[in-house]
Design a protein around this motif. Structure first.
Motif, PDB file in Angstrom:
ATOM      1  N   HIS A 157       0.845  -1.190   0.000  1.00 46.32           N
ATOM      2  CA  HIS A 157       0.000   0.000   0.000  1.00 46.32           C
ATOM      3  C   HIS A 157       0.883   1.243   0.000  1.00 46.32           C
ATOM      4  N   PRO A 158       0.703   2.153  -0.963  1.00 49.34           N
ATOM      5  CA  PRO A 158       1.482   3.403  -0.939  1.00 49.34           C
ATOM      6  C   PRO A 158       0.965   4.329   0.153  1.00 49.34           C
ATOM      7  N   LEU A 159       1.896   4.915   0.891  1.00 50.86           N
ATOM      8  CA  LEU A 159       1.546   5.869   1.942  1.00 50.86           C
ATOM      9  C   LEU A 159       2.459   7.078   1.835  1.00 50.86           C
ATOM     10  N   ARG A 160       1.975   8.203   2.304  1.00 48.61           N
ATOM     11  CA  ARG A 160       2.801   9.403   2.381  1.00 48.61           C
ATOM     12  C   ARG A 160       2.461  10.135   3.668  1.00 48.61           C
ATOM     13  N   GLY A 161       3.428  10.866   4.168  1.00 48.10           N
ATOM     14  CA  GLY A 161       3.217  11.602   5.407  1.00 48.10           C
ATOM     15  C   GLY A 161       4.229  12.720   5.546  1.00 48.10           C
ATOM     16  N   VAL A 162       4.282  13.284   6.726  1.00 51.17           N
ATOM     17  CA  VAL A 162       5.135  14.443   6.999  1.00 51.17           C
ATOM     18  C   VAL A 162       6.009  14.136   8.209  1.00 51.17           C
ATOM     19  N   MET A 163       7.306  14.453   8.090  1.00 55.36           N
ATOM     20  CA  MET A 163       8.240  14.327   9.207  1.00 55.36           C
ATOM     21  C   MET A 163       9.023  15.635   9.346  1.00 55.36           C
TER      22      MET A 163
END
Length: 300
Positions: free
Chosen positions: A250-256
């Motif tokens: 599953h492709p995921l994206r987020g912020v760090m």
């Protein structure tokens, strides 16, 4: 008048520069150190891998349901690992995995660490869960099922120190935060969004487990964020989460990244302190069960 104050009196009269805050007493945090029995690659975001291994061990040990697609309300496995679902919403499990080490190749015997938060569990059940963790790691991690040995398990205090001169709030694992149904990117995410996401998560946890959190309302938290000067250094991250149950990625994206505040008054510190201390243990935003939404707080 005595011009030579003793040490205790000098300390009592010195201006206070910071305050310690702690997570709720029904939240327990453990740091686990483990070693692989042969070379192993630790993914960039290993929370899903750790959770998957843990889930299988808990399912084998604690689920007696005839149909694992529809667990009984009394199922201990569901309480621990999935949480009861209502109105098609995700459940709230009683454990949270927080990766510490990530994104490197481990050699045989080399230590890696992660944290495990247990919510509202008795000492007996907590020890049973930690025993299942030993089983999970011994069975193996990753696609190659590398057996791992638990080196140490230690209880740690979920504590933050808010220095009045300012603090750094670090997003240690990717954050998925939505506003009006749209996921915020690195250019859009603000301290306001992080604080509200933490508070919303804690309200859900408190209701689900019958805990009493002294949480300010959103209006108070947003007004506090408006008052605090803040510098932001955030970046977008994207990756693929492997689902062994579904057999696909599953492709995921987020912020760090991190946010640094300016000076914090004592009244604002008192409002923010427990929200951050609980947030370090419970995470915030979406998909916390996979280790996302991790938080660390340090004084400037």
């Amino acid at each position: 008048m005595n011009q030579h104050l003793d040490v205790a009196e000098q300390w009592s009269q010195a201006p206070q520069t910071s305050t310690d805050f702690y997570a709720h007493s029904n939240i327990s945090v453990y740091e686990i150190s483990a070693t692989p029995q042969r070379a192993m690659h630790l993914p960039v975001h290993p929370g899903s891998m750790l959770r998957g291994a843990f889930g299988h061990a808990l399912l084998d040990r604690y689920c007696l349901c005839s149909d694992t697609a529809e667990h009984d309300p009394s199922c201990i496995y569901q309480h621990l690992f999935e949480g009861q679902r209502a109105d098609s919403q995700d459940g709230i499990p009683a454990l949270v995995i927080s990766p510490v080490d990530a994104g490197r190749t481990l050699q045989h015997g080399e230590l890696f660490r992660f944290r495990l938060t247990l919510i509202g569990l008795s000492d007996i059940l907590a020890q049973a869960v930690l025993s299942a963790l030993n089983t999970a790691l011994a069975r193996g991690l990753g696609d190659k099922q590398v057996p791992c040995h638990v080196h140490s398990i230690r209880s740690v205090l979920s504590q933050v120190n808010l220095a009045y001169r300012g603090v750094r709030v670090s997003l240690t694992t990717p954050w998925l935060v939505k506003h009006r149904g749209k996921q915020l990117n690195a250019d859009q995410l603000r301290l306001h969004d992080v604080i509200i996401a933490l508070a919303q998560r804690q309200r859900k946890v408190a209701r689900h487990f019958g805990l009493s959190f002294d949480l300010p309302d959103n209006h108070t938290l947003l007004a506090l964020a408006d008052r605090l000067p803040c510098t932001v250094s955030l970046r977008e991250v994207s990756w693929l989460r492997q689902s062994s149950r579904q057999g696909r990625k599953h492709p995921l994206r987020g912020v760090m990244g991190f946010m640094e505040t300016g000076r914090i008054g004592q009244e604002d510190a008192d409002i923010l302190g427990s929200v951050l201390a609980n947030g370090v243990a419970l995470h915030g935003g979406g998909k916390t069960s996979f280790g996302l939404g991790g938080l660390a707080v340090s004084s400037l």
